[in-house]
Enzyme design. Sequence first.
Site, PDB file in Angstrom:
ATOM      1  N   CYS A   2      34.181  -6.871   1.027  1.00  0.00           N
ATOM      2  CA  CYS A   2      35.198  -7.839   0.587  1.00  0.00           C
ATOM      3  C   CYS A   2      36.369  -7.848   1.556  1.00  0.00           C
ATOM      4  O   CYS A   2      36.558  -6.949   2.350  1.00  0.00           O
ATOM      5  CB  CYS A   2      35.716  -7.447  -0.793  1.00  0.00           C
ATOM      6  SG  CYS A   2      34.415  -7.201  -1.978  1.00  0.00           S
ATOM      7  N   ARG A  27      33.289 -10.681   7.756  1.00  0.00           N
ATOM      8  CA  ARG A  27      32.892  -9.519   6.965  1.00  0.00           C
ATOM      9  C   ARG A  27      31.814  -9.856   5.960  1.00  0.00           C
ATOM     10  O   ARG A  27      31.235  -8.960   5.346  1.00  0.00           O
ATOM     11  CB  ARG A  27      34.103  -8.949   6.224  1.00  0.00           C
ATOM     12  CG  ARG A  27      35.177  -8.381   7.115  1.00  0.00           C
ATOM     13  CD  ARG A  27      36.517  -8.292   6.381  1.00  0.00           C
ATOM     14  NE  ARG A  27      36.505  -7.279   5.349  1.00  0.00           N
ATOM     15  CZ  ARG A  27      36.887  -6.012   5.534  1.00  0.00           C
ATOM     16  NH1 ARG A  27      37.266  -5.630   6.735  1.00  0.00           N
ATOM     17  NH2 ARG A  27      36.883  -5.139   4.558  1.00  0.00           N
ATOM     18  N   TRP A  75      32.279  -9.811  -1.529  1.00  0.00           N
ATOM     19  CA  TRP A  75      30.884  -9.493  -1.209  1.00  0.00           C
ATOM     20  C   TRP A  75      30.352  -8.843  -2.488  1.00  0.00           C
ATOM     21  O   TRP A  75      30.741  -7.713  -2.822  1.00  0.00           O
ATOM     22  CB  TRP A  75      30.816  -8.552  -0.020  1.00  0.00           C
ATOM     23  CG  TRP A  75      29.460  -7.963   0.192  1.00  0.00           C
ATOM     24  CD1 TRP A  75      28.976  -6.796  -0.324  1.00  0.00           C
ATOM     25  CD2 TRP A  75      28.382  -8.522   0.942  1.00  0.00           C
ATOM     26  NE1 TRP A  75      27.688  -6.593   0.059  1.00  0.00           N
ATOM     27  CE2 TRP A  75      27.286  -7.626   0.843  1.00  0.00           C
ATOM     28  CE3 TRP A  75      28.224  -9.670   1.702  1.00  0.00           C
ATOM     29  CZ2 TRP A  75      26.070  -7.857   1.465  1.00  0.00           C
ATOM     30  CZ3 TRP A  75      27.008  -9.906   2.307  1.00  0.00           C
ATOM     31  CH2 TRP A  75      25.952  -9.015   2.192  1.00  0.00           C
ATOM     32  N   ASN A 101      38.712  -4.275  -3.032  1.00  0.00           N
ATOM     33  CA  ASN A 101      37.584  -4.044  -2.113  1.00  0.00           C
ATOM     34  C   ASN A 101      37.146  -2.611  -2.338  1.00  0.00           C
ATOM     35  O   ASN A 101      37.939  -1.687  -2.225  1.00  0.00           O
ATOM     36  CB  ASN A 101      38.021  -4.255  -0.654  1.00  0.00           C
ATOM     37  CG  ASN A 101      36.878  -3.945   0.311  1.00  0.00           C
ATOM     38  OD1 ASN A 101      35.711  -3.961  -0.092  1.00  0.00           O
ATOM     39  ND2 ASN A 101      37.206  -3.635   1.545  1.00  0.00           N
ATOM     40  N   GLY A 102      35.865  -2.428  -2.700  1.00  0.00           N
ATOM     41  CA  GLY A 102      35.352  -1.076  -2.941  1.00  0.00           C
ATOM     42  C   GLY A 102      34.494  -1.056  -4.197  1.00  0.00           C
ATOM     43  O   GLY A 102      34.048  -2.099  -4.674  1.00  0.00           O
ATOM     44  N   GLU A 481      11.293   4.072  13.433  1.00  0.00           N
ATOM     45  CA  GLU A 481      12.601   3.399  13.436  1.00  0.00           C
ATOM     46  C   GLU A 481      13.302   3.605  14.769  1.00  0.00           C
ATOM     47  O   GLU A 481      13.903   2.671  15.307  1.00  0.00           O
ATOM     48  CB  GLU A 481      13.466   3.894  12.279  1.00  0.00           C
ATOM     49  CG  GLU A 481      14.837   3.264  12.199  1.00  0.00           C
ATOM     50  CD  GLU A 481      14.811   1.736  12.032  1.00  0.00           C
ATOM     51  OE1 GLU A 481      13.729   1.165  11.765  1.00  0.00           O
ATOM     52  OE2 GLU A 481      15.872   1.121  12.222  1.00  0.00           O
ATOM     53  N   LYS A 485      14.552   0.457  17.064  1.00  0.00           N
ATOM     54  CA  LYS A 485      15.963   0.332  17.464  1.00  0.00           C
ATOM     55  C   LYS A 485      16.070   0.141  18.969  1.00  0.00           C
ATOM     56  O   LYS A 485      16.835  -0.663  19.456  1.00  0.00           O
ATOM     57  CB  LYS A 485      16.757   1.571  17.040  1.00  0.00           C
ATOM     58  CG  LYS A 485      17.130   1.600  15.585  1.00  0.00           C
ATOM     59  CD  LYS A 485      18.248   0.665  15.202  1.00  0.00           C
ATOM     60  CE  LYS A 485      17.920  -0.647  14.576  1.00  0.00           C
ATOM     61  NZ  LYS A 485      16.890  -0.867  13.641  1.00  0.00           N
ATOM     62  N   GLU A 488      14.125  -3.442  20.154  1.00  0.00           N
ATOM     63  CA  GLU A 488      14.587  -4.754  19.657  1.00  0.00           C
ATOM     64  C   GLU A 488      15.923  -5.154  20.285  1.00  0.00           C
ATOM     65  O   GLU A 488      16.263  -6.329  20.312  1.00  0.00           O
ATOM     66  CB  GLU A 488      14.683  -4.784  18.143  1.00  0.00           C
ATOM     67  CG  GLU A 488      15.741  -3.902  17.524  1.00  0.00           C
ATOM     68  CD  GLU A 488      15.834  -4.098  16.009  1.00  0.00           C
ATOM     69  OE1 GLU A 488      15.573  -5.204  15.522  1.00  0.00           O
ATOM     70  OE2 GLU A 488      16.164  -3.125  15.322  1.00  0.00           O
ATOM     71  N   HIS A 504      -5.759  10.747  21.223  1.00  0.00           N
ATOM     72  CA  HIS A 504      -6.915   9.880  20.952  1.00  0.00           C
ATOM     73  C   HIS A 504      -6.818   8.559  21.706  1.00  0.00           C
ATOM     74  O   HIS A 504      -7.143   7.511  21.172  1.00  0.00           O
ATOM     75  CB  HIS A 504      -7.049   9.667  19.442  1.00  0.00           C
ATOM     76  CG  HIS A 504      -7.282  10.936  18.701  1.00  0.00           C
ATOM     77  ND1 HIS A 504      -8.481  11.588  18.671  1.00  0.00           N
ATOM     78  CD2 HIS A 504      -6.406  11.731  18.027  1.00  0.00           C
ATOM     79  CE1 HIS A 504      -8.383  12.701  17.982  1.00  0.00           C
ATOM     80  NE2 HIS A 504      -7.126  12.821  17.566  1.00  0.00           N
ATOM     81  N   LYS A 603      18.686 -12.286  11.797  1.00  0.00           N
ATOM     82  CA  LYS A 603      19.082 -11.204  10.875  1.00  0.00           C
ATOM     83  C   LYS A 603      18.186 -11.209   9.642  1.00  0.00           C
ATOM     84  O   LYS A 603      17.869 -10.185   9.089  1.00  0.00           O
ATOM     85  CB  LYS A 603      20.550 -11.365  10.458  1.00  0.00           C
ATOM     86  CG  LYS A 603      21.065 -10.250   9.561  1.00  0.00           C
ATOM     87  CD  LYS A 603      20.950  -8.884  10.211  1.00  0.00           C
ATOM     88  CE  LYS A 603      21.318  -7.767   9.291  1.00  0.00           C
ATOM     89  NZ  LYS A 603      21.001  -6.440   9.847  1.00  0.00           N
TER      90      LYS A 603
HETATM   91  C1  AGP Z   1      15.614  -4.135  11.969  1.00  0.00           C
HETATM   92  O1  AGP Z   1      16.650  -3.726  12.836  1.00  0.00           O
HETATM   93  C2  AGP Z   1      15.389  -5.630  12.037  1.00  0.00           C
HETATM   94  N1  AGP Z   1      16.586  -6.320  11.773  1.00  0.00           N
HETATM   95  C3  AGP Z   1      14.204  -6.060  11.167  1.00  0.00           C
HETATM   96  O2  AGP Z   1      13.098  -5.227  11.434  1.00  0.00           O
HETATM   97  C4  AGP Z   1      14.466  -6.017   9.645  1.00  0.00           C
HETATM   98  O3  AGP Z   1      14.513  -4.685   9.204  1.00  0.00           O
HETATM   99  C5  AGP Z   1      13.302  -6.742   8.947  1.00  0.00           C
HETATM  100  O4  AGP Z   1      13.286  -8.082   9.402  1.00  0.00           O
HETATM  101  C6  AGP Z   1      13.425  -6.725   7.422  1.00  0.00           C
HETATM  102  O5  AGP Z   1      14.580  -7.405   7.042  1.00  0.00           O
HETATM  103  P1  AGP Z   1      15.079  -7.248   5.512  1.00  0.00           P
HETATM  104  O6  AGP Z   1      15.373  -5.810   5.318  1.00  0.00           O
HETATM  105  O7  AGP Z   1      16.277  -8.134   5.411  1.00  0.00           O
HETATM  106  O8  AGP Z   1      13.952  -7.713   4.625  1.00  0.00           O
END
Ligand code: AGP
Length: 608
Positions: A2, A27, A75, A101-102, A481, A485, A488, A504, A603
């Site tokens: 928020c 934000r 938010w 906010n919180g 992960e 990271k 990507e 293998h 995103k």
């Molecule tokens: C991860 O850094 C990416 N942004 C991507 O793999 C993301 O985790 C995936 O698209 C799932 O998104 P969501 O958690 O909004 O469903």
Amino acid sequence: MCGIVGYVGMNPAAPLVLDGLSKLEYRGYDSAGIAVFDGKCLRYQKAAGRLKVLEELTHGGETLPGNVAIGHTRWATHGEPTNENAHPHFNEKNSIAVVHNGIIENYQQIKEFLTGKGYKFRSETDTEVLAHLLDYYYKGDPMEAIFKTLHRVEGSYALGILFDDQPDTLFAVRKDSPLIVGQNDDGCFIASDVPAILRYTRKVYYVDNQEIVKLHRHHMHFYNIDAEEIEKESVTIEWDANAAEKGGYDHFMLKEMYEQPKTITDTMSPRIRDGKIVIDELGMSDEEIAAIRKIHIVACGSAYHTGVTAKYVIEKLARIPVETDLASEFRYRDPILEEGSMVIIISQSGETADSLAALREAKERGFKVLGIVNVVGSSIAREADNVMYTWAGPEIAVATTKAYTAQLIALYLLAMKFAQVKKTITQERFNQLLESLDKLPHQVERLLTDKENIQKFANRYLAAREVFFIGRGIDYAISLEGSLKLKEISYIHSEAYAAGELKHGTISLIEKGTLVVAVCTQPDLYQKTVSNIVEVKARGAFVMAVTCEDNHAAEGAADYTIYIPQTDPVFANSLAIIPLQLFGYYVAVGRGCDVDKPRNLAKSVTVE
Ligand code: AGP
């Protein structure tokens, strides 16, 4: 999260507050509102949706005359993004207005107390309890009412407060959620963040935890929680507006990495009460939990990686079989869902098309779905039978960090809850786990201070053609992960491999100088992974190991070792991922990549 803006001064307050809120839009929010004292009473306007809606409804603030106002962009955490749930919130007489906010962690208990005293609630929010509690304690002295309220509530808060019988006075309070105050020749301001008031003043005061500020047109007073007046030093902001949105960090991704300690606390604390795990939103009785015979976890990307971690953690603690699926696979493989199965969909955005389709597939087959979601009111949140929110706040960077961390916490809590109900762990083991959870925020904070070393190491691999991440068990999930990271945001090809699987086939790709990141945080697997380190080194690899402080075997085998603090092995992902996030970030920065908005990525992937 928020945004709060407030003003008291010589000028019309509403236009200034709306302008300040517009500078906090980055934000993330889903509704907005403003309250103004017009000389006689508190008038207000609230609106779900974009700030533009509020601006149009108030003609840019002109319909709300007055020189003192508080505004808010919300938010959603508790309650959908609706007009009623938008801030400010009021007592029944509308004589007290609050923006917040919180998270008020004990709002349920306070709501029950106030309801018992005859108070009527209009919203689903945690914040509204503050307005009624102030009313309950208000006998004419606003500071007394504020202090009594603060001693009663638990959680994180930045507050702006107006009393209709305290004209030209604005109150602000801070605990854990950020808050600044500023001043210029015409008046005084409060704000969640610098960008909101940078246009009006560069002289700000950072309000510290449990400080209260009383602002008038031309002066302000600071108090500590014991009601003693205190002096504070102002700070002159040198940043430009763009840097200010990132709180001085170079990228949203780095800012969000550094928010992870608070994200852990915000997601965890409201669900641990008197040494018990309380997940009200689970919507399952202990009998229903005891009857779970299998769990299907379905997600995409990083959310899927938390699901892979959860498989190990839930099976270890609760002894419930867990199957994980990529949502894009689950929805088309005609999955076998047996009676007694539970489906969990994990999604930061709550809008990922494949995950939403998987949810619908499970529901069509008659299975209840639990959503673990960050965005309140999102499609997955609305369509799941029950939702466990991650409360990470809005995540701006495409590459997830704090939401991933929050998802892990939610899954740990679920695993511990299930284990407790099914009695698959002793009370002593449960208490040990609680203790380890409690240490995580500080341990993450400590790991984040190591960024210079990671950056130095990352700069040696800016020209790498490919990187391998290897691990066993939970370390394999961490590798997944860590690899994502890196690739990507830096566009360097990387691959995560179960360490025992390398021989293998894939080991043929290892050649002199190939970087292999070996994750070995699981004590019962240390030696196994160390032998894999030796394997790849024999083929010329350069090995960076990520391991626990007590595992010196890795240091002897690896070329470069990063240590994480001691934690319970089931929680190791939450710590080991921090240096890997930093590694991926600094490689991307060193390669001049667009860290917050990597090429080809969105995103939220709302298409198949
Ligand atoms: C991860 O850094 C990416 N942004 C991507 O793999 C993301 O985790 C995936 O698209 C799932 O998104 P969501 O958690 O909004 O469903």
